[in-house]
Design an enzyme around this catalytic site. Structure first.
Site, PDB file in Angstrom:
ATOM      1  N   LYS A   1       0.832  -1.201   0.000  1.00  0.00           N
ATOM      2  CA  LYS A   1       0.000   0.000   0.000  1.00  0.00           C
ATOM      3  C   LYS A   1       0.868   1.254   0.000  1.00  0.00           C
ATOM      4  CE  LYS A   1      -1.885  -1.498   3.737  1.00  0.00           C
ATOM      5  NZ  LYS A   1      -2.703  -1.731   4.946  1.00  0.00           N
TER       6      LYS A   1
ATOM      7  N   THR B   1      -7.757   9.044   9.306  1.00  0.00           N
ATOM      8  CA  THR B   1      -7.385   7.809   8.610  1.00  0.00           C
ATOM      9  C   THR B   1      -7.214   6.635   9.574  1.00  0.00           C
ATOM     10  OG1 THR B   1      -5.049   8.496   8.734  1.00  0.00           O
ATOM     11  CG2 THR B   1      -6.248   9.019   6.705  1.00  0.00           C
TER      12      THR B   1
ATOM     13  N   GLY C   1      -7.675   3.292  11.187  1.00  0.00           N
ATOM     14  CA  GLY C   1      -8.259   2.025  10.770  1.00  0.00           C
ATOM     15  C   GLY C   1      -8.339   1.805   9.279  1.00  0.00           C
ATOM     16  N   THR C   2      -7.630   2.597   8.496  1.00  0.00           N
ATOM     17  CA  THR C   2      -7.721   2.433   7.039  1.00  0.00           C
ATOM     18  C   THR C   2      -7.177   1.085   6.581  1.00  0.00           C
ATOM     19  OG1 THR C   2      -5.652   3.700   6.859  1.00  0.00           O
ATOM     20  CG2 THR C   2      -7.702   4.878   6.429  1.00  0.00           C
ATOM     21  N   GLY C   3      -6.104   0.604   7.210  1.00  0.00           N
ATOM     22  CA  GLY C   3      -5.547  -0.696   6.830  1.00  0.00           C
ATOM     23  C   GLY C   3      -6.496  -1.832   7.146  1.00  0.00           C
ATOM     24  N   CYS C   4      -7.115  -1.760   8.330  1.00  0.00           N
ATOM     25  CA  CYS C   4      -8.098  -2.779   8.717  1.00  0.00           C
ATOM     26  C   CYS C   4      -9.275  -2.772   7.747  1.00  0.00           C
ATOM     27  CB  CYS C   4      -8.611  -2.508  10.128  1.00  0.00           C
ATOM     28  SG  CYS C   4      -7.336  -2.374  11.391  1.00  0.00           S
TER      29      CYS C   4
END
Length: 266
Positions: free
Chosen positions: A173, A204, A206-209
């Protein structure tokens, strides 16, 4: 109804972890289930502490889900220590689920460590080879490969190195890169790029989750890896751009923005 299981940590502030995963599953019309690996005391600007769930309790949660409602996809998030990784890997080998998406959560948005440094080698040897897709951001990819990532070519090289660890596909990412972020997927044969305009926002959390659980949702719905990542990219971009602006720090995204808009709630 399609189903998905999140094996991850709990975020009491609701923006990341299993809370974000369940919201994302629901937004995609997928029935979500959870096996909690850690309980994290955090909010939008700090992580106060976390406590790992006993390995035998993690095992029981996973067994109870699989013996009753086998998931169409599994998303794996926070695995803070070697013991947690080993029991999760053992259960994945036992139940052999389809569509395993691993988000190698190493740091919270504020930089707090959520994975023991000594456990990274266990992640690489035990968990990654079981993954259909792994979704590291640039700092995580650097930790896993030992290389510096400064541009798109570096991202592609890192993706190849991570793929060689045994996973079927990897998305590196680009949110931590300069300029507009580009996510790069390598499926063992081809590269796919997913560009986006950078949203100027601090919200932003928790964007990865959210991104990884959106991919898992799309895989559960039957989309190919390439399509699942592309649709998840569109979803997370809208969630970030329309964040509800909550909290004093890095606030959560809007997991239900598209549904609320379609339903006339916005």
């Amino acid at each position: 109804m399609n189903t998905a299981l999140s094996i991850a940590g709990s975020d009491c502030s609701g923006g990341a972890g299993i809370q974000a995963d369940l919201k994302t599953f629901s937004a995609h019309g997928v029935f979500g289930m959870t096996a909690i690996t850690s309980v994290v005391a955090e909010n939008t600007f700090r992580v106060t502490d976390y406590q790992d769930i006993r390995p035998d309790m993690i095992e029981k949660q996973i067994d109870d889900v699989f013996e009753d409602i086998p998931p169409d996809a599994v998303k794996i998030g926070m695995l803070s220590c070697r013991e947690t990784m080993l029991v999760v890997a053992e259960k994945l080998r036992q139940w052999k689920p389809r569509n395993i998406v691993v988000d190698p959560v190493m740091y919270a948005k504020n930089g707090s460590a959520l994975m023991e440094e000594s456990a990274i080698s266990t992640l690489i040897s035990e968990v990654i080879p079981l993954a259909d897709l792994i979704t590291p951001n640039i700092p995580e990819a650097e930790k896993m490969t030992g290389m510096a990532i400064k541009n798109n070519d570096d991202m592609k090289h890192a993706a190849k190195l991570i793929h060689a660890m045994g996973c079927r596909a990897v998305v590196v990412k680009g949110g931590h890169s300069k300029g507009d972020p580009i996510d790069i997927l390598f499926d063992g044969n081809d590269f796919y790029e997913y560009p986006a305009c950078r949203v100027k926002t601090k919200h932003t959390h928790g964007t990865g989750c959210t991104f990884s659980s959106a991919i898992a949702s799309n895989l559960a719905l039957g989309f190919s890896v390439h399509m699942a990542v592309g649709k998840a990219k569109e979803y997370i971009n809208a969630a970030i751009a329309n964040a509800p602006k909550l909290g004093k720090g890095n606030g959560p995204t809007h997991h239900f923005y598209q549904l609320y808009k379609k339903g006339g709630l916005l």
